[in-house]
Design an enzyme around this catalytic site. Sequence first.
Site, PDB file in Angstrom:
ATOM      1  CD  GLU A  43      -1.258  -2.179   2.330  1.00 37.62           C
ATOM      2  OE1 GLU A  43      -0.099  -2.573   2.134  1.00 37.62           O
ATOM      3  OE2 GLU A  43      -1.854  -2.477   3.263  1.00 37.62           O
ATOM      4  CB  CYS A  65      -0.695  -2.576   9.003  1.00 39.72           C
ATOM      5  SG  CYS A  65       0.227  -1.250   8.374  1.00 39.72           S
TER       6      CYS A  65
END
Length: 168
Positions: A71, A99
């Site tokens: 990401e 996360c």
Amino acid sequence: MYGLSEDKSDWSGFMEVGEDLRWMDEALRQAAKARAADEVPVGAVIVRDGEILARAWNQVEMLKDATAHAEMLAITMAEHAVGDWRLTDCDLYVTKEPCPMCAGAMIHARLRRIIFGCPDPRGGAAGGLLNLLQMPGLNHRCEITGGVRAAESAALLRDFFATRRAEK
């Protein structure tokens, strides 16, 4: 399943699901690249107006960088592609629930939507452990769609970690 009528004017949700599946397939291809490089198999894709701006896969081990999550790499690439750090009209597809680090970057980049594959109840920040992406009081909140291609995403992770445990 989607409650579609014969009147195609209300098929918008179905079309969105179809697009979500299409882009998640590309994120899964990126996750397979991570797996082939012996990285945790997570892949990400950022899309704007039906076009891919960025593709990335986890490269933590390869780059020796704890922040080299799929990401994070995709966000950086997309920012360079658009020439701005604001990605307000972009959607990020990722094979595993983000996360907290990645969710923080998604908020700061002002991503419109986050679409993820499998949940992460022990460390996810899109509703698994906590929901940072929609936390009241923050200056931006992202729309969240979870569970897109969840079985395939989870299988990649499960197989990767089973192989790792067998090697030890």
